[in-house]
Structures are given as C-alpha cells and as structure tokens.
Design a protein around this motif. Structure first.
Motif, PDB file in Angstrom:
ATOM      1  N   LEU A  66       3.308  26.091 -40.054  1.00 45.71           N
ATOM      2  CA  LEU A  66       3.916  25.906 -38.658  1.00 45.71           C
ATOM      3  C   LEU A  66       4.738  24.535 -38.735  1.00 45.71           C
ATOM      4  O   LEU A  66       5.867  24.312 -38.730  1.00 45.71           O
ATOM      5  CB  LEU A  66       3.102  25.889 -37.546  1.00 45.71           C
ATOM      6  CG  LEU A  66       2.801  27.340 -37.369  1.00 45.71           C
ATOM      7  CD1 LEU A  66       1.723  27.466 -35.983  1.00 45.71           C
ATOM      8  CD2 LEU A  66       3.993  28.344 -36.631  1.00 45.71           C
ATOM      9  N   LEU A  67       3.906  23.526 -39.388  1.00 38.92           N
ATOM     10  CA  LEU A  67       4.438  22.024 -39.404  1.00 38.92           C
ATOM     11  C   LEU A  67       5.711  21.885 -40.549  1.00 38.92           C
ATOM     12  O   LEU A  67       6.331  21.008 -40.336  1.00 38.92           O
ATOM     13  CB  LEU A  67       3.292  21.014 -39.944  1.00 38.92           C
ATOM     14  CG  LEU A  67       3.680  19.704 -39.693  1.00 38.92           C
ATOM     15  CD1 LEU A  67       4.127  19.025 -38.224  1.00 38.92           C
ATOM     16  CD2 LEU A  67       2.415  18.731 -40.222  1.00 38.92           C
ATOM     17  N   GLN A  68       5.752  23.014 -41.270  1.00 38.00           N
ATOM     18  CA  GLN A  68       6.931  22.728 -42.177  1.00 38.00           C
ATOM     19  C   GLN A  68       8.115  22.970 -41.424  1.00 38.00           C
ATOM     20  O   GLN A  68       9.419  22.521 -41.923  1.00 38.00           O
ATOM     21  CB  GLN A  68       6.996  23.877 -43.076  1.00 38.00           C
ATOM     22  CG  GLN A  68       5.839  24.049 -44.049  1.00 38.00           C
ATOM     23  CD  GLN A  68       5.516  22.552 -44.734  1.00 38.00           C
ATOM     24  OE1 GLN A  68       6.428  22.357 -45.188  1.00 38.00           O
ATOM     25  NE2 GLN A  68       4.389  22.214 -45.058  1.00 38.00           N
ATOM     26  N   ASN A  69       8.296  23.247 -40.009  1.00 37.73           N
ATOM     27  CA  ASN A  69       9.483  23.146 -39.347  1.00 37.73           C
ATOM     28  C   ASN A  69       9.949  21.874 -38.718  1.00 37.73           C
ATOM     29  O   ASN A  69      11.003  21.807 -38.122  1.00 37.73           O
ATOM     30  CB  ASN A  69       9.480  24.227 -38.191  1.00 37.73           C
ATOM     31  CG  ASN A  69       9.298  25.679 -38.437  1.00 37.73           C
ATOM     32  OD1 ASN A  69      10.286  26.363 -38.875  1.00 37.73           O
ATOM     33  ND2 ASN A  69       8.015  26.062 -38.434  1.00 37.73           N
ATOM     34  N   TRP A  70       9.069  20.791 -38.875  1.00 36.22           N
ATOM     35  CA  TRP A  70       9.192  19.471 -38.525  1.00 36.22           C
ATOM     36  C   TRP A  70       9.051  18.506 -39.690  1.00 36.22           C
ATOM     37  O   TRP A  70       8.607  18.638 -40.923  1.00 36.22           O
ATOM     38  CB  TRP A  70       8.446  18.881 -37.397  1.00 36.22           C
ATOM     39  CG  TRP A  70       8.471  19.618 -36.249  1.00 36.22           C
ATOM     40  CD1 TRP A  70       9.307  19.148 -35.032  1.00 36.22           C
ATOM     41  CD2 TRP A  70       7.918  21.114 -35.689  1.00 36.22           C
ATOM     42  NE1 TRP A  70       9.454  19.848 -34.032  1.00 36.22           N
ATOM     43  CE2 TRP A  70       8.676  21.133 -34.365  1.00 36.22           C
ATOM     44  CE3 TRP A  70       7.191  21.875 -36.186  1.00 36.22           C
ATOM     45  CZ2 TRP A  70       8.414  22.025 -33.622  1.00 36.22           C
ATOM     46  CZ3 TRP A  70       6.832  23.004 -35.410  1.00 36.22           C
ATOM     47  CH2 TRP A  70       7.451  23.145 -34.102  1.00 36.22           C
ATOM     48  N   ASN A  71       9.564  17.182 -39.542  1.00 37.14           N
ATOM     49  CA  ASN A  71       9.570  16.182 -40.466  1.00 37.14           C
ATOM     50  C   ASN A  71       8.089  15.612 -40.477  1.00 37.14           C
ATOM     51  O   ASN A  71       7.475  15.438 -39.162  1.00 37.14           O
ATOM     52  CB  ASN A  71      10.561  15.198 -40.442  1.00 37.14           C
ATOM     53  CG  ASN A  71      11.859  15.790 -40.684  1.00 37.14           C
ATOM     54  OD1 ASN A  71      12.081  16.169 -41.937  1.00 37.14           O
ATOM     55  ND2 ASN A  71      12.754  15.437 -39.979  1.00 37.14           N
TER      56      ASN A  71
END
Length: 328
Positions: free
Chosen positions: A17-22
């Motif tokens: 899920l974190l791949q959607n943010w820097n």
C-alpha cells in the motif's frame, strides 16, 4: 474496532500500500511500531519526517464517511486548527483504493503531529486548559461547517447501523430495545448550532497531542466523527481524563478543562444533564462494535487473540449492566 481477523501484523500488505506514496526506503524498520484497532497504523519516514500509513479493508469502512472525514480535516486545517494533515498519494488522491492479495483495502497517509500524547503529560492546569480550549475551537469550527459533497453519518444512522448489526444475533433483544429507547430519548434534545454538529467522538488523551513548547494541542484520528450533540465529545473527554486524575483532584482539574472550553465555545447549561444520555449511547455503540468484531471464532487462536477476546467479553458484560435501564 475492526473484526479480529484483521488484527494480524501484515508488513507485506503495508509495504504494498505504501508504494502509492513517497517514502524513505530505510525507514520501513519503523513498521515494528505498528498498531491495529479500527485501522492499521504503520509509521515510516519521508525526507526524515515521520508519517503514518493508515489502512483498513474496504468491507470495514464506509467510503463516503472516509471522504467526509478527509474533507473535514482539510476544512479544520484551512481554518487554523491544529490537526493531522493528510498527504496526497503519487496519483494525487488522499484516499487510495487498492486490490491486494489480502482483499480490497483503502489507505491514507498523515503527517505526524508535534508533541506527546496527552496521557503522557502531568495534567497541569495549563495543559488541561489547552485540552478544553482545543475541543471548544473544534466545536466552534464545526458549528459553521457546511460540507460541499460527502457528509459524515449522524447518530441516527449509527443507531440504524447498530440495529442492523445486532439483528444478526437473535438473543440481543435488550440491546435492540436500548437503541430504540435512545432514538426516542434524543428526539427530545435541542438541536441548534451551539448544541449539535459534527463531532470528533473519540476525543481521548491518546488522540490529543500536547506540545509543551507552544502550549498547544494537536488532534488526530477523526475516524469516528459523526453528527451528534457536542456534549458527546465532552462526555468522552471527561470520562477518559478521570482515568488519569486522582478523585481528590478531579473537580478543580476538571474546571481547568471547562474554562478552556468556555473560552472558545458555549458551555451550555444543559451539558451536565446530557452526559448520562451520552454515556448510554457510547456504551451501546461500543457494545455493538465489539459484538460484531468478535463474532467469528477459529480453532487454535494465538494467545494474544485469546487474551483480547477475554478482555472484550468482559467489556460486553460491563456494557450489558446498563442496557435497558431507564436513562437518568
């Protein structure tokens, strides 16, 4: 809280899920400080600053409610209120919907607010005044808030949800009666800009951070926000504060909170009389959420889940003690 089956640590899901943010790649070691209750929260860093990934299964959340929460947070921030700030994803959205190997999830990221959780303070006069003042500021801004699109649910819709969830348990006749009793009871309460609006609902010490350098409070976690009487927020705050303040100190320390609140918003004369009704609503809502969360059972549950289930069963018994009684 979410269903018990979603309480397992899942760093693979969090990373996906974190791949959607820097983010700073070397900060994922912070995932070990995760916590899961109504959402899963996993800390990480970006450019050296701590941020928080929040996610939950889509089946556990109402999308319109979540979008309304994010809109209210943005409104509060735009009006100078000290509140957690949502961070847009790489795609420009504050709410990401993602299909994963573990099902469909929604996720958001927030900046960490300054200060320490209020339950880590010494509950001095200045801090308690700021705590009450912050809640008064929140209610003042709420009293003029008019959402343009998505709207958070109301206490009536929460009672609808309670009745729907408890209808799956034929034995819950007393709790269903309690929901109807509260519905009738609240219909007698005054609805006005100084009494009723969008509230935080979970204004407890772990959701309010106090910055000793500035003397200001910062508020997080609007996930339970709903339209209700402002007295509901006051009840939750005072009930939680009593857990940390000695009985012999309670009255004068409570007054610091009240004075802070009244410096920003109207402390209605009816407030004290409304608290027992707020307590009954809070108890029933908590009862329904716990009942739903622990309905499923499995063989060979891990020890932590067995212990949690035991604590939750005890909380159900405590809540049952008031269900069905006449409201004072």
């Amino acid at each position: 809280m979410i269903k018990l089956k979603y309480l397992f640590n899942n760093t693979g899901l969090a990373e996906m899920l974190l791949q959607n943010w820097n983010y700073d790649a070397d900060s994922l070691d912070l995932f070990r400080y995760y916590r899961i209750s109504s959402n899963a929260i996993y800390p990480f860093r970006f450019e050296g600053n701590t941020r928080l990934l929040r996610f939950a299964p889509e089946s556990e959340k109402n999308k319109a409610n979540t979008l309304a929460e994010l809109a209210f947070i943005a409104y509060l921030k735009d009006n100078g209120f000290n509140v957690m700030e949502a961070i847009a994803s790489k795609q420009g959205s504050e709410l990401v919907e993602a299909a994963t190997p573990w099902g469909d999830y929604t996720a958001s990221v927030f900046k960490r607010v300054p200060g320490q959780a209020f339950d880590q303070t010494d509950f001095n006069a200045a801090a308690l005044y700021a705590y009450g003042q912050t809640l008064g500021q929140l209610h003042l801004l709420s009293s003029t808030y008019a959402p343009e699109t998505h709207r958070r649910w109301s206490y009536e819709e929460v009672l609808d949800w309670i009745e729907e969830e408890l209808s799956a348990f034929p034995e819950e006749t007393a709790a269903l009666h309690e929901a109807q009793q509260l519905r009738n009871y609240f219909q007698t309460w005054l609805v006005s800009d100084t009494h009723y609006g969008l509230i935080h609902y979970d204004f407890e010490c772990d959701n309010v951070f106090y910055d000793t350098e500035t003397g200001l409070c910062h508020v997080i976690d609007f996930d339970d926000a709903m339209y209700h009487w402002y007295a509901m927020d006051i009840y939750v705050a005072l009930e939680n504060l009593q857990e940390f303040i000695a009985p012999e100190d309670w009255e004068h320390k409570k007054q610091h909170f009240v004075d802070g609140y009244a410096s920003e918003f109207v402390w209605n004369k009816e407030t004290e009389a409304m608290l027992p009704g707020c307590k009954r609503f809070d108890s029933l809502y908590g009862y329904a959420r716990v009942r739903r969360a622990m309905a499923e059972t499995w063989h060979n549950e891990p020890e932590w889940m067995a212990q949690l289930r035991s604590r939750l069963e005890q909380s159900l018994k405590e809540a049952e003690a008031s269900i069905g009684k006449e409201i004072e």
